[in-house]
Design an enzyme around this catalytic site. Structure first.
Site, PDB file in Angstrom:
ATOM      1  N   GLY A 144       0.828  -1.200   0.000  1.00  0.00           N
ATOM      2  CA  GLY A 144       0.000   0.000   0.000  1.00  0.00           C
ATOM      3  C   GLY A 144       0.861   1.247   0.000  1.00  0.00           C
ATOM      4  N   GLY A 147      -0.413   4.965  -0.983  1.00  0.00           N
ATOM      5  CA  GLY A 147      -1.375   5.690  -0.167  1.00  0.00           C
ATOM      6  C   GLY A 147      -0.767   6.909   0.500  1.00  0.00           C
ATOM      7  N   ASP A 169       2.073  -1.801  -4.488  1.00  0.00           N
ATOM      8  CA  ASP A 169       0.670  -1.391  -4.479  1.00  0.00           C
ATOM      9  C   ASP A 169      -0.029  -2.189  -5.571  1.00  0.00           C
ATOM     10  OD1 ASP A 169      -1.814   0.231  -4.297  1.00  0.00           O
ATOM     11  OD2 ASP A 169      -0.523   1.571  -3.128  1.00  0.00           O
ATOM     12  N   ILE A 170      -1.356  -2.058  -5.604  1.00  0.00           N
ATOM     13  CA  ILE A 170      -2.111  -2.824  -6.598  1.00  0.00           C
ATOM     14  C   ILE A 170      -2.056  -2.166  -7.970  1.00  0.00           C
ATOM     15  CG2 ILE A 170      -4.352  -1.713  -6.249  1.00  0.00           C
ATOM     16  CD1 ILE A 170      -5.554  -4.613  -6.333  1.00  0.00           C
ATOM     17  N   ASP A 188      -1.202  -7.298  -4.915  1.00  0.00           N
ATOM     18  CA  ASP A 188      -2.545  -7.250  -4.345  1.00  0.00           C
ATOM     19  C   ASP A 188      -2.450  -7.677  -2.884  1.00  0.00           C
ATOM     20  OD1 ASP A 188      -5.183  -7.510  -3.592  1.00  0.00           O
ATOM     21  OD2 ASP A 188      -5.782  -8.741  -5.314  1.00  0.00           O
ATOM     22  N   TYR A 196     -14.786   0.707   9.033  1.00  0.00           N
ATOM     23  CA  TYR A 196     -13.345   0.894   9.190  1.00  0.00           C
ATOM     24  C   TYR A 196     -12.927   0.665  10.638  1.00  0.00           C
ATOM     25  CZ  TYR A 196      -8.811   3.329   9.062  1.00  0.00           C
ATOM     26  OH  TYR A 196      -7.481   3.665   9.160  1.00  0.00           O
TER      27      TYR A 196
END
Length: 316
Positions: free
Chosen positions: A9, A12, A35-36, A53, A143
């Site tokens: 990630g 982000g 990251d994806i 992923d 979340y």
């Protein structure tokens, strides 16, 4: 082969700046960003990068084995506002990615895990002022639910399998380098962009909604510091309370008006107001300060000065 660090990630808001800091400390080639997708080309082109992923266990395992990765920072997540729109996607990503990394540590493929929690673990029954480390946690968002459950699993894997996992409960994060990513505290980033662009901002929270906040430099420092701390100093294996300052939209607007007197603020609370109302107004992070010497550097005036200065420079 020297051991490597993997950031999942990395594109982000926090992941991107964490990548640069860890490369500064450990060397560019020793930190693999992943990251994806490749939406942040500056990051992709700045050093080792893998399209990964976070929900694919075998892909993460292969990346770790093939590159001798021993430390993983799992920064991939669907945040609060986005999670309310896509609850099952949030549960799938936020929980399964954590299990994948914890199981890799359990299986001795990797040695160290960082996983971020959030003030979203708290809820309407939590004390609002100086929220203590140990308190009632009844989150009201998807979340927050994933983060609370994640904390329990982190502690379980440490106690049961000896996994060296470390976590902090991030408050709202303010950064000039990256745009917001679907969080309830995003107004505190958007407001600076709009102040320079339009000299006005319509806030999606009410003027007196106080929330705990942290400048990105402090958030990155806390993340680096907790991972560098000796294992015996880390007494909490769920997640540490972490705080810098607390302020309201009205207060941040006033700090901007000291620099941009013509700036105007209006208020139009939306669904994110209910989320914010369920969160603490200020955080007691005594354990982090006592156990691994956490200390923040930026107050509101310093944040406003840095945000406006840096954003002006990038727009030239």
């Amino acid at each position: 082969m020297s051991s490597k660090i993997l950031i999942i990630g990395a594109c982000g808001q926090i992941g991107s700046e964490l990548t640069y800091k860890l490369r500064e400390i450990h060397g560019v080639n020793n930190v693999i960003a992943s990251d994806i997708n490749t939406r942040k080309l500056d990051l992709v082109n700045a050093g080792p990068f893998a399209i990964l992923d976070a929900k694919n266990f075998n892909a993460i395992k292969d990346c770790c084995i093939n590159n001798n990765v021993k430390t993983v920072y799992l920064m991939a997540a669907l945040l609060s506002a986005t999670g309310e729109k896509y609850p099952m996607e949030a549960w799938d990503l936020n929980m399964n990615s954590l299990f994948h990394v914890l199981n890799l540590a359990k299986g001795k493929v990797i040695d160290h895990v960082f996983w971020p929690s959030s003030i979203a673990v708290f809820g309407t029954t939590t004390p609002k002022e100086n929220t203590p480390q140990y308190t009632t946690m009844e989150p009201t968002t998807v979340y927050g639910i994933t983060k609370q459950v994640g904390e329990r699993w982190c502690e379980y894997y440490h106690n049961k399998y000896g996994v060296d996992v470390r976590s902090i409960r991030y408050p709202g994060i303010i950064s000039w380098k990256t745009l917001p990513g679907g969080g309830t505290t995003d107004y505190a980033v958007e407001i600076y962009h709009e102040a320079l662009k339009e000299s006005k901002y319509e806030c999606f929270l009410s003027e007196n909604t106080a929330l705990p906040m942290l400048f990105m430099d402090d958030a990155i420092k806390a993340t680096v510091d907790i991972m560098a701390a000796k294992p015996e100093t880390i007494k909490i294996r769920s997640a540490y309370n972490l705080s810098g300052i607390s302020f309201t939209p009205k207060e941040i607007a006033a700090s901007i008006q000291k620099v941009i007197p013509e700036f105007k603020m209006t208020y139009k609370p939306d669904f994110r107001q209910d989320i914010a109302d369920s969160w603490p107004q200020s955080i007691d992070d005594t354990e982090a300060r006592d156990q691994w010497n956490w200390k923040h550097s930026f107050d509101l005036e310093a944040i406003t000065k840095e945000m406006l200065t840096q954003l002006k420079a990038t727009k030239k």
